[in-house]
Design a protein around this motif. Structure first.
Motif, short mmCIF file in Angstrom:
data_model
loop_
_atom_site.label_atom_id
_atom_site.label_comp_id
_atom_site.label_asym_id
_atom_site.label_seq_id
_atom_site.Cartn_x
_atom_site.Cartn_y
_atom_site.Cartn_z
N GLN A 311 79.28 8.62 -8.25
CA GLN A 311 78.73 8.72 -9.61
C GLN A 311 77.25 8.41 -9.52
O GLN A 311 76.84 7.46 -8.86
N ILE A 312 76.44 9.25 -10.17
CA ILE A 312 74.99 9.08 -10.16
C ILE A 312 74.53 8.80 -11.58
O ILE A 312 74.62 9.68 -12.45
N ALA A 358 83.61 3.26 -15.14
CA ALA A 358 84.62 3.74 -16.08
C ALA A 358 85.56 4.74 -15.43
O ALA A 358 86.73 4.84 -15.82
N GLU A 359 85.08 5.51 -14.45
CA GLU A 359 85.90 6.42 -13.68
C GLU A 359 85.78 6.06 -12.20
O GLU A 359 84.69 5.71 -11.75
N PRO A 360 86.85 6.17 -11.44
CA PRO A 360 86.77 5.79 -10.03
C PRO A 360 85.77 6.64 -9.26
O PRO A 360 85.72 7.87 -9.43
N ALA A 361 84.98 6.00 -8.44
CA ALA A 361 84.06 6.68 -7.53
C ALA A 361 83.86 5.76 -6.33
O ALA A 361 83.74 4.55 -6.48
N ARG A 362 83.83 6.35 -5.14
CA ARG A 362 83.64 5.53 -3.95
C ARG A 362 82.26 4.88 -3.94
O ARG A 362 82.10 3.74 -3.51
N TRP A 363 81.27 5.61 -4.44
CA TRP A 363 79.89 5.12 -4.44
C TRP A 363 79.32 5.22 -5.85
O TRP A 363 79.48 6.25 -6.52
N ASN A 364 78.67 4.16 -6.29
CA ASN A 364 77.93 4.17 -7.56
C ASN A 364 76.45 4.14 -7.24
O ASN A 364 75.91 3.10 -6.83
N LEU A 365 75.80 5.29 -7.41
CA LEU A 365 74.38 5.43 -7.14
C LEU A 365 73.62 5.35 -8.46
O LEU A 365 74.00 6.02 -9.44
N HIS A 523 77.89 0.42 4.44
CA HIS A 523 79.26 0.77 4.78
C HIS A 523 80.19 0.50 3.60
O HIS A 523 80.02 -0.49 2.87
N ASN A 524 81.15 1.37 3.44
CA ASN A 524 82.12 1.25 2.36
C ASN A 524 82.78 -0.12 2.38
O ASN A 524 83.29 -0.59 3.42
#
Length: 533
Positions: A311-312, A358-365, A523-524
């Motif tokens: 998510q960006i 609010a919605e799943p995302a591996r990365w929040n940019l 890293h995740n």
């Protein structure tokens, strides 16, 4: 030929192939700064080659992307060299192949002086995660071919290669790092502010060579709508910038120099200038506006999804902020910690808090303009901590509220990897982000990668760079500080974000090579950033 190649840099054989595809002429594609008289045009009129400002795309979503061009036979004259009342019909096509055998969307727009003869088309009904090619036709000419792509489906974890850039001062140097963005097969540009500078276009002792034949109207400090339009037109004569626009979609936000330096502290009489600057920004860049400019007000913050991978969140840290605290660097106590002082404004703060995680995302940019991580600017470890009033540190209460939003989301398990992508300071900073803005040793919740400038730092100064390393000594969370010009190239997948700091020694020389100064990874599941080379 691919859309990411500048026509001016192609070998003769490739130029001939391009002309056969595009239906144009070499004479029509070439132009100089010594501009002709304004040209007349009707809806079916014949024009000199009108696509001198190139093509662009932006704000990609799953099923849509914005495509852009400008009708400007003489781009550095008012109205692009067209008569005041000229209206030009522009046809457009989007295809699944470079030769346009499989056209999937097409239409027509009509330009006028009201929008400086720019064309914005929000092309809908596209397929997710696909590369598309697009072009325009007007006055008997075809534009160059642009390449763009849509975001993948909501469930996709497809990797993404993207660039982060900011601060491109035309007079300060050449944009060869933009050519490097193209050469690296980048899929998406995140441009986080200072697309142009409002200062007079003057020859600097160290900088780009400025043609003495540049039209006089282009030179002054930008104040009026016509002057801002001409400044964008000047920037869009740069072949490297045009190549970067035509090769990939851009997601943009502004900083201060699109209007004027530190304009957040302006008073009401300056709002006319801000309205002019916002209008020109809206006209010249490929943005899907949540709210088009209404005078001196324009909503620019917005959100994008790259499937489940990322998510960006694109923030606006200029328009709504309170004036900076006065008296130089903000002390650790005092006005900067007043909860009533805001950086984002109340509405944008609520929008960010409601949408983050609010919605799943591996990365929040989070793509935004100014330094967000805590940065002590004191000269040594013996001096009390000081902070820059123009960064998030100058608005510490709002800074803490944003970090608290991130920490709460991480505690709920609705977000994990928080990475901020910034610009503004003409220096590449790479840092961990601590949860408590008053305690640099508190728990790490994320990382910040600040792109250096495209040209604004000018040629690299080793002595000045060495002096800047004091910032690393007084900030244990700071992993990198560097004064080269350049950008950041990022590779993102489910397991890691890899960032190469791509730089150049001399922006005063267009042929000076671009190289990787350092590389970092996040890293995740492991907050914080680490240097790899």
């Amino acid at each position: 030929m691919t859309a990411r190649t500048s026509f001016r840099t192609l070998p003769a054989t490739d130029r001939r192939r391009f002309l056969s595809l595009a239906g144009g002429s070499a004479i029509g594609l070439a132009f100089s700064l010594a501009m002709p008289r304004p040209a007349s045009a009707s809806s079916d009129g014949v024009l000199p080659y009108p696509f001198t400002q190139g093509v662009a795309s932006g704000d990609p979503v799953e099923d849509a992307v914005v495509i852009w061009t400008r009708i400007a036979p003489a781009p550095l004259l008012p109205n692009g060299g067209l008569d005041e009342g000229a209206r030009v019909r522009v046809d457009w096509q989007v295809a699944e192949d470079e030769r346009f055998h499989r056209v999937v969307r097409s239409g027509t727009a009509t330009t006028s002086a009201d929008t400086s003869h720019t064309v914005h088309v929000d092309v809908r009904g596209l397929r997710p995660g696909r590369v598309y090619w697009y072009r325009f036709r007007a006055g008997g000419h075809l534009s160059e071919i642009g390449r763009t792509r849509t975001m993948p489906t909501r469930q996709s974890m497809r990797p993404l290669r993207f660039a982060v850039a900011s601060c491109q001062n035309w007079r300060a140097g050449y944009f060869q790092t933009m050519a490097d963005v193209v050469d690296q097969d980048t899929e998406l540009m995140l441009f986080v502010g200072d697309y142009l500078y409002e200062y007079p276009v003057q020859q600097l002792a160290v900088g780009r060579h400025i043609d003495p034949n540049l039209p006089a109207e282009v030179v002054p400090t930008t104040m009026s709508l016509d002057q801002y339009r001409l400044r964008y037109a000047l920037y869009r004569t740069d072949p490297d910038l045009l190549a970067a626009h035509s090769a990939m979609p851009w997601i943009l936000s502004w900083d201060d120099h699109e209007v004027a330096n530190d304009y957040e502290s302006w008073s009401t009489p300056d709002l006319d200038r801000r309205a002019a600057a916002y209008r020109a920004y809206w006209e010249f860049l490929p943005i899907r506006w949540p709210q088009p400019p209404r005078g001196s007000d324009a909503r620019l913050y917005r959100r994008f999804r790259h499937g489940r991978l990322a998510q960006i969140d694109v923030l606006d840290t200029r328009q709504y902020r309170d004036p900076m605290v006065t008296g130089g660097a903000a002390a650790d106590q005092g006005p900067r910690r007043d909860p009533a002082r805001v950086m984002l404004g109340a509405e944008q703060e609520r929008w960010f808090a409601a949408g983050f995680g609010a919605e799943p995302a591996r990365w929040n940019l989070v793509a935004q303009q100014i330094l967000m991580a805590r940065l002590n600017t004191s000269a040594d470890l013996e001096t009390p901590a000081t902070f820059s009033p123009g960064t998030w540190d100058g608005y510490q209460a709002g800074q803490q509220r944003l970090f608290d939003t991130v920490a709460r989301s991480q505690a709920r398990g609705t977000s994990s990897n928080f990475v901020v992508l910034s610009g503004d300071v003409h220096c590449s900073y790479v840092s961990d982000i601590a949860a408590d803005t008053t305690d640099p040793t508190s728990r790490v919740i994320g990382a910040e990668i600040t792109s250096t400038s495209i040209t604004s730092a000018q040629d690299f100064n080793p002595a000045a760079n060495e002096a800047r390393q004091v910032r690393r000594r007084v900030n244990p969370s700071l992993k990198w500080a560097d004064l080269h010009c350049g950008y950041v190239l990022c590779d993102l997948d489910a397991d890691r974000l890899h960032a190469d700091v791509r730089v150049v020694d001399k922006v005063s020389r267009h042929d000076d090579p671009v190289f990787t100064a350092a590389a970092f990874e996040v890293h995740n599941g492991s907050p914080g950033i680490h240097r790899t080379t």
